[in-house]
Design a protein around this motif. Structure first.
Motif, PDB file in Angstrom:
ATOM      1  N   LYS A 178       1.377  16.122  14.272  1.00 38.85           N
ATOM      2  CA  LYS A 178       2.438  16.042  13.268  1.00 38.85           C
ATOM      3  C   LYS A 178       2.959  14.610  13.115  1.00 38.85           C
ATOM      4  O   LYS A 178       3.297  14.178  12.013  1.00 38.85           O
ATOM      5  N   SER A 179       3.001  13.864  14.207  1.00 40.98           N
ATOM      6  CA  SER A 179       3.443  12.464  14.129  1.00 40.98           C
ATOM      7  C   SER A 179       2.475  11.639  13.284  1.00 40.98           C
ATOM      8  O   SER A 179       2.879  10.784  12.490  1.00 40.98           O
ATOM      9  N   LYS A 201       2.472  18.117  18.500  1.00 40.17           N
ATOM     10  CA  LYS A 201       3.446  17.047  18.247  1.00 40.17           C
ATOM     11  C   LYS A 201       2.727  15.752  17.874  1.00 40.17           C
ATOM     12  O   LYS A 201       3.148  15.028  16.954  1.00 40.17           O
ATOM     13  N   SER A 213       3.663   7.054   0.754  1.00 40.92           N
ATOM     14  CA  SER A 213       4.894   6.932  -0.029  1.00 40.92           C
ATOM     15  C   SER A 213       5.215   5.465  -0.310  1.00 40.92           C
ATOM     16  O   SER A 213       5.566   5.091  -1.436  1.00 40.92           O
ATOM     17  N   ASP A 265      -3.275  18.637   5.428  1.00 38.79           N
ATOM     18  CA  ASP A 265      -3.793  17.344   4.985  1.00 38.79           C
ATOM     19  C   ASP A 265      -5.248  17.230   5.437  1.00 38.79           C
ATOM     20  O   ASP A 265      -5.624  17.727   6.496  1.00 38.79           O
ATOM     21  N   VAL A 304       0.523  12.847  10.905  1.00 38.78           N
ATOM     22  CA  VAL A 304       0.699  13.278   9.514  1.00 38.78           C
ATOM     23  C   VAL A 304       1.915  12.601   8.889  1.00 38.78           C
ATOM     24  O   VAL A 304       1.874  12.127   7.754  1.00 38.78           O
ATOM     25  N   THR A 305       3.022  12.535   9.650  1.00 36.08           N
ATOM     26  CA  THR A 305       4.234  11.884   9.139  1.00 36.08           C
ATOM     27  C   THR A 305       3.980  10.413   8.837  1.00 36.08           C
ATOM     28  O   THR A 305       4.396   9.894   7.802  1.00 36.08           O
ATOM     29  N   ALA A 306       3.277   9.735   9.730  1.00 36.89           N
ATOM     30  CA  ALA A 306       2.966   8.328   9.507  1.00 36.89           C
ATOM     31  C   ALA A 306       2.102   8.153   8.273  1.00 36.89           C
ATOM     32  O   ALA A 306       2.306   7.230   7.466  1.00 36.89           O
ATOM     33  N   LYS A 307       1.137   9.036   8.078  1.00 37.30           N
ATOM     34  CA  LYS A 307       0.271   8.956   6.901  1.00 37.30           C
ATOM     35  C   LYS A 307       1.088   9.130   5.626  1.00 37.30           C
ATOM     36  O   LYS A 307       0.923   8.380   4.655  1.00 37.30           O
ATOM     37  N   ARG A 308       1.962  10.123   5.621  1.00 39.88           N
ATOM     38  CA  ARG A 308       2.769  10.380   4.426  1.00 39.88           C
ATOM     39  C   ARG A 308       3.701   9.211   4.129  1.00 39.88           C
ATOM     40  O   ARG A 308       3.919   8.850   2.964  1.00 39.88           O
ATOM     41  N   ASN A 309       4.261   8.616   5.179  1.00 44.44           N
ATOM     42  CA  ASN A 309       5.141   7.462   4.972  1.00 44.44           C
ATOM     43  C   ASN A 309       4.371   6.292   4.369  1.00 44.44           C
ATOM     44  O   ASN A 309       4.872   5.593   3.475  1.00 44.44           O
TER      45      ASN A 309
END
Length: 253
Positions: A234-235, A231, A245, A213, A237-242
């Protein structure tokens, strides 16, 4: 940009300013430090002792690391690109010296060290020991004193006030030349750049973690020990994707 090389002892002068503690968090002391650097740069013969970041705060490197935190002091030049402040121009003392160079200079100078501790709190009665001194008498000009080393340690430095006190005590007090509209009195933002080594490090961490990303910055408390950078990345990145979405699906954040 690599960290600055040690400044030869012969290029360090006899007049040092050491800030004991900056009161703001990193977003605030970033501007305060910028103001202070430019104020010190205008004071003849003065050199700022490089402060350290501890727990996100900026303090004198002489302080012990806060016991409630795990970590180590980080010299501020490892956070921001300040190599230019360590340069000695025309044989004059540099604007800033590392704590190590400062201590080495004092140890090798074979001169008496005059310690003056000043508190910048509004009420002088609230100043803790030993920060109860006042600046020297008007006839005492530390930039012209070759017989001893003078160290001004200033307690409680914050946006605007710290640079103003430097201007008042060391330029106007001794009638030194100063701009009519000094930069440090109206600098509301800091033109300080992140040390490029940090950008390269972040990119390497992201690449090793397989994160593609297009992130331009990940901010963490880099002075903490045992930090799991991957870690953390990645957290984020996950928040950004959520969030993306939810935005595409029309759901509330």
């Amino acid at each position: 940009t690599d960290l600055p090389d040690a400044v030869p002892a012969s290029n360090l002068g006899n007049f040092f300013i050491d800030i004991d503690m900056f009161t703001e968090g990193i977003s605030g002391w970033r501007t305060t430090l910028y103001q202070v650097i430019h104020a010190v740069d205008a004071i003849p013969g003065a050199t700022l002792v490089e402060p350290c970041m501890m727990g996100g705060r900026l303090m004198s490197c002489t302080r012990e690391y806060p016991p409630e935190l795990e970590g180590e002091p980080v010299p501020v030049s490892e956070v921001y690109d300040l190599a230019w402040t360590f340069e000695s121009v025309d044989g004059q003392p540099p604007t800033m010296a590392s704590y190590g160079d400062f201590m080495q200079h004092i140890g090798q100078a074979e001169k008496e060290v005059r310690q003056i501790r000043i508190c910048l709190k509004a009420s002088q009665t609230e100043c803790p020991e030993p920060f109860t001194d006042r600046p020297g008498p008007k006839e005492f000009d530390p930039s012209q004193n070759d017989d001893e080393i003078t160290v001004y340690t200033m307690f409680m430095c914050w946006w605007g006030r710290c640079a103003f006190e430097l201007d008042k005590n060391f330029l106007r007090r001794y009638g030194k030349p100063r701009p009519e509209d000094p930069l440090w009195l109206h600098a509301y933002t800091a033109d300080l750049k992140i040390n490029p080594r940090n950008i390269l490090f972040v990119r390497e961490v992201l690449a090793r973690a397989g994160i593609r990303d297009h992130f331009s910055l990940i901010h963490w408390r880099g002075e903490r020990k045992h930090m799991n950078y991957v870690k953390c990345a990645k957290s984020i990145v996950t928040a950004k994707r959520n969030m993306l979405s939810n935005e595409l699906s029309g759901e509330p954040d």
